[in-house]
Structure formats: structure tokens, C-alpha cells
Design a protein around this motif. Structure first.
Motif, mmCIF file in Angstrom:
data_model
loop_
_atom_site.group_PDB
_atom_site.id
_atom_site.type_symbol
_atom_site.label_atom_id
_atom_site.label_comp_id
_atom_site.label_asym_id
_atom_site.label_seq_id
_atom_site.Cartn_x
_atom_site.Cartn_y
_atom_site.Cartn_z
ATOM 1 N N GLU A 27 11.937 -18.335 26.306
ATOM 2 C CA GLU A 27 10.524 -18.014 26.486
ATOM 3 C C GLU A 27 10.173 -18.261 27.944
ATOM 4 O OE1 GLU A 27 7.863 -19.932 23.589
ATOM 5 O OE2 GLU A 27 9.698 -20.637 22.622
ATOM 6 N N GLY A 28 9.398 -17.388 28.519
ATOM 7 C CA GLY A 28 8.981 -17.580 29.900
ATOM 8 C C GLY A 28 7.706 -16.829 30.204
ATOM 9 N N PHE A 29 7.107 -17.195 31.319
ATOM 10 C CA PHE A 29 5.873 -16.562 31.772
ATOM 11 C C PHE A 29 6.001 -16.240 33.247
ATOM 12 C CE2 PHE A 29 4.790 -19.174 28.187
ATOM 13 C CZ PHE A 29 3.900 -18.409 27.465
ATOM 14 N N LEU A 30 5.402 -15.166 33.665
ATOM 15 C CA LEU A 30 5.381 -14.815 35.076
ATOM 16 C C LEU A 30 4.784 -15.949 35.894
ATOM 17 C CD1 LEU A 30 5.648 -12.774 37.427
ATOM 18 C CD2 LEU A 30 3.366 -11.972 36.811
ATOM 19 N N VAL B 183 13.269 -1.924 30.294
ATOM 20 C CA VAL B 183 12.528 -3.133 30.643
ATOM 21 C C VAL B 183 11.651 -2.871 31.856
ATOM 22 C CG1 VAL B 183 12.764 -5.494 31.503
ATOM 23 C CG2 VAL B 183 14.148 -4.733 29.584
ATOM 24 N N SER B 184 12.190 -2.230 32.872
ATOM 25 C CA SER B 184 11.382 -1.929 34.054
ATOM 26 C C SER B 184 10.284 -0.930 33.715
ATOM 27 C CB SER B 184 12.247 -1.424 35.206
ATOM 28 O OG SER B 184 12.968 -0.277 34.824
ATOM 29 N N ASP B 185 10.547 0.007 32.818
ATOM 30 C CA ASP B 185 9.508 0.945 32.378
ATOM 31 C C ASP B 185 8.379 0.205 31.658
ATOM 32 O OD1 ASP B 185 11.124 2.963 33.360
ATOM 33 O OD2 ASP B 185 11.762 3.687 31.389
ATOM 34 N N ASP B 186 8.753 -0.765 30.833
ATOM 35 C CA ASP B 186 7.747 -1.557 30.125
ATOM 36 C C ASP B 186 6.871 -2.318 31.114
ATOM 37 O OD1 ASP B 186 8.858 -0.704 27.714
ATOM 38 O OD2 ASP B 186 10.092 -2.491 27.488
ATOM 39 N N ILE B 187 7.487 -2.911 32.118
ATOM 40 C CA ILE B 187 6.736 -3.666 33.126
ATOM 41 C C ILE B 187 5.842 -2.728 33.925
ATOM 42 C CG2 ILE B 187 6.954 -5.098 35.200
ATOM 43 C CD1 ILE B 187 9.478 -6.316 33.854
ATOM 44 N N LEU B 188 6.319 -1.510 34.185
ATOM 45 C CA LEU B 188 5.482 -0.530 34.892
ATOM 46 C C LEU B 188 4.231 -0.172 34.082
ATOM 47 C CD1 LEU B 188 8.128 1.849 36.487
ATOM 48 C CD2 LEU B 188 6.553 0.302 37.668
ATOM 49 N N LYS B 189 4.325 -0.168 32.762
ATOM 50 C CA LYS B 189 3.139 0.065 31.934
ATOM 51 C C LYS B 189 2.123 -1.048 32.138
ATOM 52 C CE LYS B 189 5.526 2.590 28.280
ATOM 53 N NZ LYS B 189 5.887 2.574 26.848
ATOM 54 N N PHE B 190 2.595 -2.295 32.255
ATOM 55 C CA PHE B 190 1.686 -3.406 32.526
ATOM 56 C C PHE B 190 1.035 -3.241 33.896
ATOM 57 C CE2 PHE B 190 4.706 -6.224 29.808
ATOM 58 C CZ PHE B 190 4.180 -5.731 28.648
ATOM 59 N N VAL B 191 1.834 -2.803 34.890
ATOM 60 C CA VAL B 191 1.292 -2.568 36.233
ATOM 61 C C VAL B 191 0.184 -1.524 36.167
ATOM 62 C CG1 VAL B 191 1.814 -1.639 38.530
ATOM 63 C CG2 VAL B 191 3.411 -3.219 37.448
ATOM 64 N N MET C 193 12.742 -11.123 33.658
ATOM 65 C CA MET C 193 12.255 -12.180 34.546
ATOM 66 C C MET C 193 12.581 -11.859 36.005
ATOM 67 S SD MET C 193 10.608 -14.197 32.548
ATOM 68 C CE MET C 193 10.282 -15.639 33.539
ATOM 69 N N GLN C 194 13.773 -11.338 36.250
ATOM 70 C CA GLN C 194 14.166 -10.981 37.617
ATOM 71 C C GLN C 194 13.313 -9.835 38.144
ATOM 72 O OE1 GLN C 194 18.259 -9.775 37.927
ATOM 73 N NE2 GLN C 194 18.230 -9.746 40.141
ATOM 74 N N CYS C 195 13.078 -8.836 37.327
ATOM 75 C CA CYS C 195 12.261 -7.691 37.726
ATOM 76 C C CYS C 195 10.838 -8.133 38.043
ATOM 77 C CB CYS C 195 12.266 -6.647 36.619
ATOM 78 S SG CYS C 195 11.350 -5.148 36.989
ATOM 79 N N MET C 196 10.271 -8.995 37.217
ATOM 80 C CA MET C 196 8.898 -9.455 37.454
ATOM 81 C C MET C 196 8.788 -10.266 38.738
ATOM 82 S SD MET C 196 7.230 -10.318 33.748
ATOM 83 C CE MET C 196 8.102 -11.847 33.625
ATOM 84 N N ARG C 197 9.768 -11.120 38.982
ATOM 85 C CA ARG C 197 9.731 -11.907 40.223
ATOM 86 C C ARG C 197 9.807 -10.991 41.447
ATOM 87 N NH1 ARG C 197 12.372 -15.765 37.000
ATOM 88 N NH2 ARG C 197 14.455 -15.013 37.451
ATOM 89 N N PHE C 198 10.574 -9.924 41.332
ATOM 90 C CA PHE C 198 10.745 -9.001 42.450
ATOM 91 C C PHE C 198 9.460 -8.241 42.763
ATOM 92 C CE2 PHE C 198 12.071 -4.818 44.131
ATOM 93 C CZ PHE C 198 12.647 -5.251 45.318
ATOM 94 N N ILE C 199 8.717 -7.833 41.727
ATOM 95 C CA ILE C 199 7.535 -6.995 41.956
ATOM 96 C C ILE C 199 6.226 -7.715 41.676
ATOM 97 C CG2 ILE C 199 8.817 -4.874 41.508
ATOM 98 C CD1 ILE C 199 7.390 -4.730 38.793
ATOM 99 N N ARG C 200 6.241 -9.034 41.588
ATOM 100 C CA ARG C 200 5.037 -9.779 41.202
ATOM 101 C C ARG C 200 3.825 -9.477 42.066
ATOM 102 N NH1 ARG C 200 6.634 -15.570 41.034
ATOM 103 N NH2 ARG C 200 8.531 -15.197 42.157
ATOM 104 N N SER C 201 4.016 -9.151 43.327
ATOM 105 C CA SER C 201 2.866 -8.918 44.212
ATOM 106 C C SER C 201 2.113 -7.633 43.874
ATOM 107 C CB SER C 201 3.308 -8.900 45.668
ATOM 108 O OG SER C 201 4.172 -7.811 45.897
ATOM 109 N N VAL C 202 2.707 -6.748 43.094
ATOM 110 C CA VAL C 202 2.029 -5.501 42.727
ATOM 111 C C VAL C 202 1.789 -5.379 41.222
ATOM 112 C CG1 VAL C 202 2.866 -4.230 44.729
ATOM 113 C CG2 VAL C 202 4.207 -4.196 42.624
ATOM 114 N N LEU C 203 1.919 -6.471 40.493
ATOM 115 C CA LEU C 203 1.785 -6.403 39.038
ATOM 116 C C LEU C 203 0.359 -6.142 38.575
ATOM 117 C CD1 LEU C 203 4.327 -9.011 37.703
ATOM 118 C CD2 LEU C 203 4.331 -6.561 37.357
#
Length: 174
Positions: free
Chosen positions: A7-10, A107-115, A151-161
């Protein structure tokens, strides 16, 4: 029962950033319980039954499966411009849930939906303020760990989330 192993959080890594709110604990506990209470049989036939089980366990979230049939368009956050949807959505809490069952590239597509949801507004509020990504830690013949990938993808793009926080739940496929 489905075994949740990570379990983790940005915002775990960036607690010093006071401008962001933490994922609502009560909602996170409800989602986590829904995943943990899923029977092992969700992996035996059609893996999409994990989605259905989680949706049944948290009925105040709209479910994409209903959107596909035309009965529920609440998960299609960007219509008519884009035909994409999230798996589950709570419009009052502004929480979007994506349940990934297979491919690392998704996974990256899912994160892009959040963005996109964090950049899109409805009634002067972001459509997505919090995201929850539910992913396997042992997918495929190489036992790919989609939790680590997320988790790695989120850390990489956190500034634009553009979202307040994202929770990631890693489960083991039996």
C-alpha cells in the motif's frame, strides 16, 4: 480472499508539501476492504469480476460497466470531447478508481486519467481530486510488479499530476 501486499500514497514521499490534501482515510479503508474481501475466485474465470466485486462493495461509487451499457455516464468524465472513462467514480468525493489487471503499459494510462481529471473542472472543482490505483504485484509470466511501476511513474511525473493524492493498492494474483 484477495491478498493485499503493498500500500502506498503519492504524498507519502512529499509530506512537506502542505498544499496537498491526503487521500481521505475513511474512503481509502472502504476501498481497501472491498479489495481484501474479494474471493480468490475473482482470478479463476474472468478477471473483470474483481472490478464487479469492488463496485458491489462500495455502491455509492459509479461503475464503468454501467456506463458501457449506456445506463451510467458518470464514469465518462470527459465526454463529449474524449470517450475515456474511469472504472469507478465518486462525484461528491471526487475520487476516481482504476483497477488494473493485466498490462504494465496501462498503469501510465491510468495515471494519465488522474492527471486529466485533475486539470478538468466541474462546478469550480477538479473532477478528480484523489485517485486510487489497484494493481497486481505479480502479473504475467515474469511476475511484473505493477505496484512498483505505478509508484515510480507517479514520482517521475508528480509535478504535473494536478491531483491532491493518489493511493496505490498492490494485490497478489493467486
Amino acid at each position: 480472499m484477495v491478498e493485499v501486499v503493498k500500500e502506498g500514497f503519492l504524498n507519502e514521499d512529499i509530506r512537506e508539501r502542505k498544499s496537498s490534501r491526503m487521500f481521505p482515510e475513511d474512503e481509502y479503508e472502504r476501498i481497501l476492504s472491498a479489495v481484501e474481501d474479494a474471493p480468490d475466485s475473482v482470478f479463476e474465470t474472468d478477471q473483470r469480476t474483481l472490478d464487479s466485486h469492488v463496485a458491489d462493495a462500495i455502491p455509492d461509487y459509479y461503475f464503468e460497466e454501467d456506463a458501457a451499457s449506456g445506463r451510467n455516464s458518470k464514469c465518462k468524465l470527459w465526454t463529449p470531447d474524449f470517450d475515456h472513462s474511469v472504472d469507478l467514480y465518486h462525484p461528491e468525493e471526487r475520487i476516481a478508481i482504476e483497477i488494473e489487471k493485466s498490462q504494465q503499459k496501462r498503469v501510465s494510462d491510468d495515471i494519465l486519467k488522474f492527471v486529466k481529471g485533475g486539470k478538468t473542472q466541474r462546478n469550480n472543482r477538479k473532477k478528480v481530486e484523489f485517485g486510487c490505483l489497484i494493481v497486481p504485484v505479480n502479473w504475467g509470466s515474469k511476475n511484473n510488479n505493477l505496484y512498483n511501476e505505478a509508484m515510480q511513474c507517479m514520482r517521475f511525473i508528480r509535478s504535473v499530476l494536478h491531483v491532491e493524492d493518489i493511493a496505490v493498492i498492490g494485490y497478489r494474483i493467486q
